[in-house]
Design a protein around this motif. Structure first.
Motif, short mmCIF file in Angstrom:
data_model
loop_
_atom_site.label_atom_id
_atom_site.label_comp_id
_atom_site.label_asym_id
_atom_site.label_seq_id
_atom_site.Cartn_x
_atom_site.Cartn_y
_atom_site.Cartn_z
N VAL A 42 0.85 -1.19 0.00
CA VAL A 42 0.00 0.00 0.00
C VAL A 42 0.88 1.25 0.00
O VAL A 42 1.91 1.28 0.69
N GLU A 43 0.49 2.25 -0.76
CA GLU A 43 1.26 3.50 -0.77
C GLU A 43 0.86 4.36 0.43
O GLU A 43 -0.21 4.18 1.02
N ASP A 88 -5.81 -5.99 -3.39
CA ASP A 88 -5.10 -4.71 -3.54
C ASP A 88 -6.06 -3.54 -3.45
O ASP A 88 -5.79 -2.55 -2.77
N LYS A 134 -6.05 -0.66 -0.43
CA LYS A 134 -5.87 0.76 -0.76
C LYS A 134 -7.04 1.59 -0.28
O LYS A 134 -6.88 2.64 0.34
N HIS A 153 -7.07 1.84 3.50
CA HIS A 153 -5.98 2.68 4.02
C HIS A 153 -6.34 4.16 3.82
O HIS A 153 -6.14 4.98 4.72
N LYS A 154 -6.90 4.44 2.68
CA LYS A 154 -7.33 5.82 2.40
C LYS A 154 -8.36 6.25 3.44
O LYS A 154 -8.28 7.31 4.05
#
Ligand code: ASP
Ligand code: MG
Length: 450
Positions: free
Chosen positions: A243-244, A438, A442, A445-446
């Motif tokens: 995750v970014e 994925d 994401k 996490h956002k």
């Protein structure tokens, strides 16, 4: 006293070891017990050598072994540059370990048979190599260091590849060993991962077990602190490789850390927390590339604020659905089911039950044929593959108003197969399709951190 454990990437080469030695050197007044892993990827190579040998591919095994020997020899030479005597001694030590290893591997090659007992001796060589070389390097750099053989103090059951630590004996033996080694020196060093059964036969603690060694030693010597030095700046809000925009967490509780480790975060060996909890010893996860950064402190629950701390996942799991109308209004059904899992040594992660149904998840890769066969004697069993498990972890997550609504509301486009919320309120887990993983990570996490 403190325990400082350095993982494979933190001791991967001359540059990393030089950095590590200076980190240790900056803490000598705290009397560190240094625990090291094998150089990065070495344990994997040793496993490969075992496979070659068992398949009687002697050429393959020897090639791999000589590559390893050369890597360790050049490392020793590089580290001991200009210190002729230490260099020779270190080379002699490395060659000695490889000669023993070679005769073991040759024996396995000619037999084509490999017992767990011999395998433990082979795969533990990586830690003996790294700890010996680093001990010489520390002395070469002016830190007087003594060597302790972990096999003389970390006592386990005779499950050679995954020894169960004997806490009482460890607490009895380790303080004496460390005190004895500490006479007249600045530091002591020992191997992670390596242990021995009560009769002295070599065992290991299982993959990633060096963290566990560090906390076992920390527990036994009542360490002020256990430091786990790695190549990331602490425990993150999610796996940064997946995750970014993740960020490092300043502090988490022992319970949160244990849940994260069990539910897929790869930073710590899952059993590391337990010995530290018993004595309330703080664990710090620190970045050897950036030693002055604060990393993550793992502390007693009372020092930790409530709220979501991280999202972890297990990418490849199996869901086992067990249906039995006979279960309605009966006693001991769950008992019977879990006895079967126990008997076949399959470990279960999530469970969710209704009157006639039990759904549970297990990590893929475990052999579940026996379990399915035995369960089928009294229930209908369906195994579903291709699923992933996501866990939202944090102290008292259920106290957060609207959390469920927000989480599942943000995932409307994904199918959710199973939900499990522990009564300890620290972990909310659910199961999704593997190809959604994925996207879900994401999205969550956002929602929770960005
Ligand atoms: N060297 C062992 C492994 O790779 C133990 C460890 O590094 O923690 O599993
Ligand atoms: Mg590790």
């Amino acid at each position: 006293m403190i325990v400082m454990k350095f993982g494979g990437t933190s001791v991967a080469n001359c540059e990393a070891i030089t950095r590590m030695v200076s980190i240790v050197g900056s803490k000598l007044e705290e009397r560190p017990v240094v625990v090291v892993s094998a150089l990065s990827k070495v344990t994997d190579s040793l496993y490969r050598i075992c496979d070659f040998a068992q398949a009687q591919n002697e050429a393959g095994a020897m090639e791999c072994l000589e590559q390893l020997r050369n890597r360790h020899l050049s490392l020793a030479r590089e580290l001991m540059e200009g210190k002729l005597q230490l260099k020779e001694e270190a080379e002699g030590k490395v060659n000695g370990i490889f000669d023993t290893l070679k005769s073991l591997v040759c024996a396995v090659c000619s037999l084509g048979e490999l017992s767990d007992r011999v395998k433990a001796r082979i795969i533990s060589s990586g830690e003996y190599l790294s700890s010996n070389i680093i001990c010489f390097a520390m002395n070469a750099k002016g830190i007087k260091t003594n060597f302790i053989d972990a096999g003389t103090m970390i006592i386990t059951s005779d499950d050679y590849l995954k020894g169960e630590p004997d806490m009482d004996r460890i607490c009895e033996i380790v303080p004496g060993k460390v005190a004895e080694a500490y006479s007249g020196v600045d530091a002591v060093i020992t191997q992670g991962f390596v242990a021995a059964a009560g009769d002295g036969t070599r065992t290991v603690l299982g993959r990633g077990g060096s963290d566990y060694t560090a906390s076992l030693i920390g527990m036994a010597i009542d360490a002020k602190r256990i430091e786990i030095w790695t190549d990331v700046d602490g425990v993150h809000t999610a796996d940064p490789r997946r995750v970014e925009n993740t960020r490092s967490l300043k502090r988490i509780s022992f319970e949160e850390a244990a849940e994260m480790a069990y539910f897929g975060a790869k930073v710590l060996h899952p059993l590391t927390i337990e010995p530290a909890v018993d004595k309330d010893i703080p664990i710090y996860v620190l970045d050897s590339l950036n030693p002055s950064a604060c990393g993550t402190a793992i502390l007693h629950d009372s020092a930790i604020e409530e709220g979501v701390k991280s999202i972890s996942c297990k990418e490849n799991i199996l869901v086992i659905n067990i249906f039995s109308p006979k279960m309605i209004n009966t006693f001991g059904f769950l008992d019977k089911v879990f006895d079967i899992f126990k008997e076949h040594k399959v470990s279960v992660d999530l469970i969710s039950t209704s009157e006639a149904n039990i759904s549970l998840t297990v990590e893929a890769g475990q052999n579940i044929n026996g379990v399915v066969k035995d369960l089928s004697d009294f229930a209908e069993v369906h195994v579903v593959e291709g699923k992933s498990q996501v866990s939202v972890i944090g102290k008292n997550v259920i106290n957060i108003k609207g959390l469920f609504k927000n989480i599942f509301g943000s995932l409307l486009q994904y199918k959710i197969y199973m939900i499990s919320q522990g009564a300890t309120a620290i972990n909310l887990s659910f199961v999704i399709d593997r190809q959604s993983l994925d996207g879900v990570m994401k999205q969550l996490h956002k929602l929770l951190f960005e």
